[in-house]
Scaffold this active site. Structure first.
Site, short mmCIF file in Angstrom:
data_model
loop_
_atom_site.label_atom_id
_atom_site.label_comp_id
_atom_site.label_asym_id
_atom_site.label_seq_id
_atom_site.Cartn_x
_atom_site.Cartn_y
_atom_site.Cartn_z
N ASP A 1 4.72 -29.66 -25.22
CA ASP A 1 4.12 -28.49 -24.58
C ASP A 1 5.29 -27.59 -24.12
O ASP A 1 6.47 -27.97 -24.20
CB ASP A 1 3.19 -28.89 -23.43
C1 BGC Z 1 -0.14 -24.94 -22.26
C2 BGC Z 1 -0.63 -25.25 -23.65
C3 BGC Z 1 -0.39 -24.07 -24.57
C4 BGC Z 1 1.08 -23.71 -24.53
C5 BGC Z 1 1.45 -22.57 -25.45
C6 BGC Z 1 1.25 -24.35 -22.23
O1 BGC Z 1 1.58 -23.87 -20.99
O2 BGC Z 1 -0.18 -26.11 -21.49
O3 BGC Z 1 -1.99 -25.58 -23.62
O4 BGC Z 1 -0.81 -24.39 -25.87
O5 BGC Z 1 1.41 -23.34 -23.21
O6 BGC Z 1 0.95 -21.38 -25.03
#
Ligand code: BGC
Length: 766
Positions: A290
C-alpha cells in the site's frame, strides 16, 4: 520469535486444508509467456529489474500524503514499472511513449488507479452496493467500471476491497462489503469477474487487485492504520475467506495492508505474503504494497529504510507503492548479501507476467484509444445501471404510517446540509467522479417530482457545529459551504419553510468524507447541529422523512423512536439524486438489506450477528440477568440486525420444510419456505438462509449466513424458495486449522433477516 514459529507451524498445519492448494505441476514445456519473459529477463540488468518494482504517482488525484517527483526522468532511466493517479489516453500514451521509446528494453508501464465503485459513472459506495445482495448487478458495476477505466487509458484497478469489518468507528467500513464472510466472499468473486472478464488481454478488461491483505478491517478501536491482533480461529473462519475467494477467482494482484498483524506488519509479514498467500493458496500474481507501506515499517520500528525494504521484499512484496525504498536500497542489499538476486528476479518476473497477460508487450497502447474515451465514458446505459443500482442499495429502516412513498402533489420542504450538495453524492473513494456535474438531491427532486409538486429548500443546519471538524470532513472538493449565522437563525429559516409544506424531507447524516480513509469516528451519532435541526422539525408536527446519508452504521436509537420514516441512502454515486427521488416517489420500491449490524450505541461495538454463544448467554426474552453476558444499561440486541430492511410492501414466511432430517457427507438436504407478498405493491425480498452448528470441537457462531436469494413478488403472489444444504457448507476451520464438517445436530433458519426467521433441525451423520 515465538510468533514467527507459530506462523510457520500454521503454515505446515494448513497443508491439506481447504486453504491449501496443490502447487501447480512444473510443466516441462515452458509457455509462450515463459519463453518471452525468460528471454527479456536474460537481457535485464539488476537496475532494470529493480526499476520494474517501482510504482509511482502521476500527480492527479491525491490519495496519499506523498507525491512522486521527477517521474519523467525516472521513466527514461527505466526506474518505473507502474504508475497510478494519472488518466486519459493522451497523458497515458505520453508516459508510455517515454518508457517504450527511451528505455533500452522498451518495457511498457502498467497504469493503475483506485477504481473502487465505478469510474466516471460512479456506483454506490461498496457498503451500499453490498446491500443490494445482487451478485449480477455488482458484477455488472465492475464490468462498467472496467469498460470506462480502460477507455481512459487504465489497465489495473486497486479493487476489490474485501476487508471484513465489524467496527463502524472505522471509516473504511464504507469501502467494503460489511461484516459477513459468506456474502463478502460472493461479492469478492463477482467484482473480480466483472473487472477481469474472461480474458485480461482484451482492450476493455482490467487487472483486479484484492486489498487490503489482510485483516485491515479489524483495526483496534476502529482507528485507521491501527494494530490487528487476532486468533487463528477468527482469521481463518471469518476474515480470510473473502481474500481467498478473490484469489481463487483469479485476481491478478494483491495489495498488502498497512496494519500490524499479531506483531508483524503485513508489509513485512512472510507468513502472510509467502506461506499463506503463495504456498497455501497458490497465488501466482504479484503483490503490491500500500501507499508508502514499506517506508512506514520504519515507524513500526523494524529498522531503517534499507533494512525494511529488504525485509519486505524477502517477505514477499513485489512492487513498492510510492515510497521508492526498493529503488533506492535493494541493489546495496544484494551487494551486502541481505537480499538474494533470485528474490528480485521473482518479483520482476511476476510484474512482467502481469504486463504480458494484459497484452502490453503486444501493444503498449492497447488502452489508449481516444475514440473509446469519447464513447464509453458516462454512456447512457452506464448511467441507467448506476441509477438502478443506487435505488437497490437504499435501505428503508422505518416507515411508520406509510409516510413513504411521497405523494406526487403538494409541497415538500427539503432541508439539511446534505440536500444541496452534488459533490457529496458520489461518496468516498470516488476519485474519478466528476463532482461539478453530479446533481444534488434538491436538483434531483425538482427534476423528478412532476409538475404538481412544489419543493421548498432551506439549509437548516451546518454539517456539524465545530468548524474545524467540518473542514476535516469536507476535503477533496467535497465542500459543504458553512453558514456563519447563529444556529437558531439557520433553524428558524428552515422552520419557516417547513411551515408551508405538507411533508418535510430532512437530508442529514455524514458528509462523503466523514467515512473512508483516515475518517474514524468515536461518536456514531448524526452530528450535533443536525440533530437539533431534526428535533425542531419534528416539533412542527408535520410528517418528517429522514433521508440518511452515511458511509457506516450510525447510532439511530433516538431517531428510530421519534422519526416516522428513515431511508438510508449511503452515498449513491453519480445517479444518487435521481435514484433517491425514484424511491421517495415510489417509482422504485426499496429492497436493500443491511450488511452491517446497526448498534444501539457505540458501547456495543463490535457487534455482529454471527457471534459466539458464550458460556452464559442471556435467556430468551430477557434483556438483563445477573451473572449473564449482558449490559446493565442497554440490551444486547442491535438497533437494526444484519440482513434487515423494509419495503413499501410486506412479506410473509410460511411452511418451512426440510426434505429429510439426516444426511451424510456427499449428500444434501433441501430446505424450502413459502414467501408471500402480503401487501399491495410489487416488491423484492432477500430470502436469507442461516445455519447453526449446535455442537462442535470448537465453539461455533450462533448463526452463519449460508445462502440467499433475491426474489420479486407481485401483490398476493407466493413463491417457494429452496436452498440445497450440503456438507461442504457446514465446513469450518477447527483448532488444528483443518477444514472439516463435523457430524452432529444443526439448526437451519430461513427468513427476512438474521433475527426474524423460521427454523428447522437436521443432523449430519457419518
Ligand atoms: C489506500 C489504498 C489505495 C492506495 C492508492 C492508500 O492510501 O490505503 O486503498 O489503493 O492508497 O491510492
Amino acid at each position: 520469535m515465538k510468533l514467527r514459529y507459530l506462523y510457520l507451524l500454521t503454515g505446515l498445519l494448513c497443508a491439506g486444508t481447504g486453504f491449501a492448494q496443490q502447487k501447480k505441476a512444473v510443466t516441462a514445456k515452458p509457455t509462450k509467456m515463459d519463453i518471452f519473459i525468460n528471454n527479456l529477463m536474460s537481457k535485464m540488468t539488476i537496475d532494470e529489474k529493480i526499476g520494474q518494482l517501482n510504482l509511482l504517482t502521476g500527480g492527479e488525484a491525491t490519495t496519499g500524503s506523498v507525491v512522486s517527483t521527477n517521474v519523467e526522468d525516472k521513466i527514461k532511466k527505466g526506474q518505473v514499472g507502474g504508475m497510478f493517479s494519472m488518466t486519459t489516453p493522451s497523458k497515458i500514451r505520453k508516459a508510455q511513449e517515454i518508457a517504450v521509446n527511451n528505455t533500452r528494453l522498451k518495457i511498457p508501464i502498467i497504469f493503475g488507479q483506485d477504481v473502487i465503485h465505478g469510474y466516471k459513472t460512479t456506483f454506490p459506495i461498496p457498503l451500499g452496493l453490498s446491500c443490494t445482495w445482487d451478485m449480477s448487478l455488482i458484477e455488472r458495476s465492475a464490468r462498467i467500471a472496467a469498460a470506462e477505466a480502460t477507455a481512459d487509458g487504465l489497465n489495473w484497478t486497486f479493487s476489490p476491497m474485501v476487508d471484513i469489518s465489524r467496527d463502524p468507528r472505522w471509516g473504511r467500513i464504507s469501502e467494503g462489503s460489511g461484516e459477513d464472510t459468506f456474502l463478502g466472499s460472493e461479492i469478492a468473486k463477482a467484482m473480480v469477474k466483472g473487472y477481469q472478464g474472461d480474458d485480461l488481454s482484451k482492450y476493455n478488461t482490467m487487472m483486479a487487485c484484492v486489498k487490503h491483505f489482510a485483516l485491515y478491517g479489524a483495526a483496534e478501536s476502529g482507528r485507521d492504520y491501527n494494530t490487528t491482533d487476532m486468533s487463528l480461529d477468527r482469521m481463518y473462519n471469518d476474515y480470510l475467506p473473502p481474500y481467498k475467494a478473490a484469489v481463487d477467482a483469479g485476481a491478478g494482484s494483491v495489495m498488502v495492508s498497512f496494519n500490524d498483524i499479531n506483531g508483524v506488519p503485513a508489509t513485512a509479514n512472510k507468513w502472510l505474503m509467502t506461506d499463506l498467500l503463495r504456498k497455501q493458496w497458490g497465488f501466482n500474481g504479484f503483490v503490491v504494497t500500500d501507499y508508502t507501506g514499506i517506508n512506514e515499517l520504519v515507524e513500526h520500528g523494524l529498522g531503517d529504510l534499507k533494512q525494511v525494504s529488504a525485509l519486505s521484499l524477502n517477505a514477499g512484496a513485489d512492487m513498492d507503492m510510492v515510497g521508492e525504498g526498493f529503488l533506492t536500497t535493494l541493489k546495496k542489499s544484494v551487494q551486502e548479501g541481505k537480499v538474494k538476486q533470485q528474490q528480485i528476479d521473482k518479483a520482476c518476473r511476476l510484474i512482467l507476467e502481469a504486463k504480458y497477460k494484459l497484452g502490453l508487450f503486444e501493444d503498449p497502447y492497447r488502452y489508449c484509444n481516444e475514440e473509446r474515451a469519447k464513447t464509453e465514458i458516462l454512456k447512457p446505459e452506464h448511467l441507467q445501471a448506476a441509477r438502478a443500482a443506487a435505488a437497490e442499495s437504499f435501505v428503508l429502516l422505518k416507515n411508520q404510517g406509510q409516510v413513504l412513498p411521497l405523494k406526487q402533489s403538494g409541497t415538500i420542504a427539503l432541508v439539511g446540509p446534505l440536500a444541496n450538495t452534488g459533490a457529496n453524492m458520489p461518496g468516498t473513494w470516488s476519485v474519478n467522479s466528476d463532482l461539478a456535474n453530479t446533481i444534488s438531491l434538491l436538483e434531483g427532486m425538482q427534476k423528478n417530482a412532476g409538475a404538481n409538486v412544489k419543493i421548498l429548500h432551506s439549509l437548516g443546519s451546518n454539517l456539524v457545529s465545530d468548524a474545524t471538524y467540518q473542514e476535516h470532513a469536507t476535503m477533496f472538493g467535497r465542500e459543504i459551504p458553512r453558514d456563519n449565522r447563529l444556529e437558531k437563525e439557520i433553524i428558524d429559516d428552515a422552520l419557516s419553510v417547513a411551515k408551508k409544506a405538507d411533508v418535510i424531507v430532512a437530508a442529514l447524516g455524514e458528509s462523503s468524507e466523514m467515512s473512508g480513509e483516515a475518517s474514524s469516528r468515536t461518536s456514531l451519532d448524526i452530528p450535533d447541529s443536525q440533530k437539533r435541526l431534526l428535533e425542531a422539525l419534528l416539533k412542527t408536527g408535520k410528517p418528517v422523512v429522514l433521508v440518511l446519508f452515511t458511509g457506516r452504521p450510525l447510532t439511530l436509537t433516538w431517531e428510530n423512536e421519534n422519526v416516522p420514516a428513515i431511508l438510508n441512502v449511503w452515498f449513491g454515486g453519480t445517479e444518487a439524486a435521481n435514484a433517491i427521488s425514484d424511491v421517495l416517489f415510489g417509482k422504485v420500491n426499496p429492497s436493500g438489506r443491511l450488511t452491517t449490524t446497526f448498534p444501539q450505541n457505540v458501547g456495543q461495538v463490535p457487534i455482529y450477528y454471527s457471534h459466539k454463544n458464550t458460556g452464559r448467554p442471556l435467556e430468551e426474552g430477557k434483556w438483563f440477568s445477573k451473572f449473564r453476558s449482558n449490559y446493565l444499561d442497554v440490551s444486547n440486541e442491535p438497533l437494526y440486525p444484519f440482513g434487515y430492511g423494509l419495503s413499501y410492501t410486506t412479506f410473509g414466511y410460511s411452511n418451512l420444510k426440510l426434505s429429510k432430517s439426516n444426511f451424510k457427507a456427499g449428500q444434501q438436504i433441501q430446505a424450502t419456505v413459502t414467501v408471500t407478498n402480503t401487501g399491495t405493491v410489487a416488491g423484492k425480498e432477500v430470502v436469507q438462509l442461516y445455519i447453526r452448528d449446535l455442537v462442535g470441537s470448537s465453539t461455533r457462531p450462533v448463526k452463519q449466513l449460508k445462502g440467499f436469494q433475491k426474489i420479486s413478488l407481485n401483490p398476493g403472489e407466493s413463491k417457494e424458495v429452496s436452498f440445497q444444504i450440503t456438507s461442504e457448507m457446514l465446513k469450518f476451520y477447527n483448532a488444528d486449522l483443518k477444514f472439516v464438517a463435523e457430524p452432529g445436530d444443526f439448526k437451519v433458519f430461513i427468513g427476512a433477516n438474521s433475527r426474524d426467521n423460521m427454523s428447522g433441525d437436521f443432523k449430519l451423520t457419518l
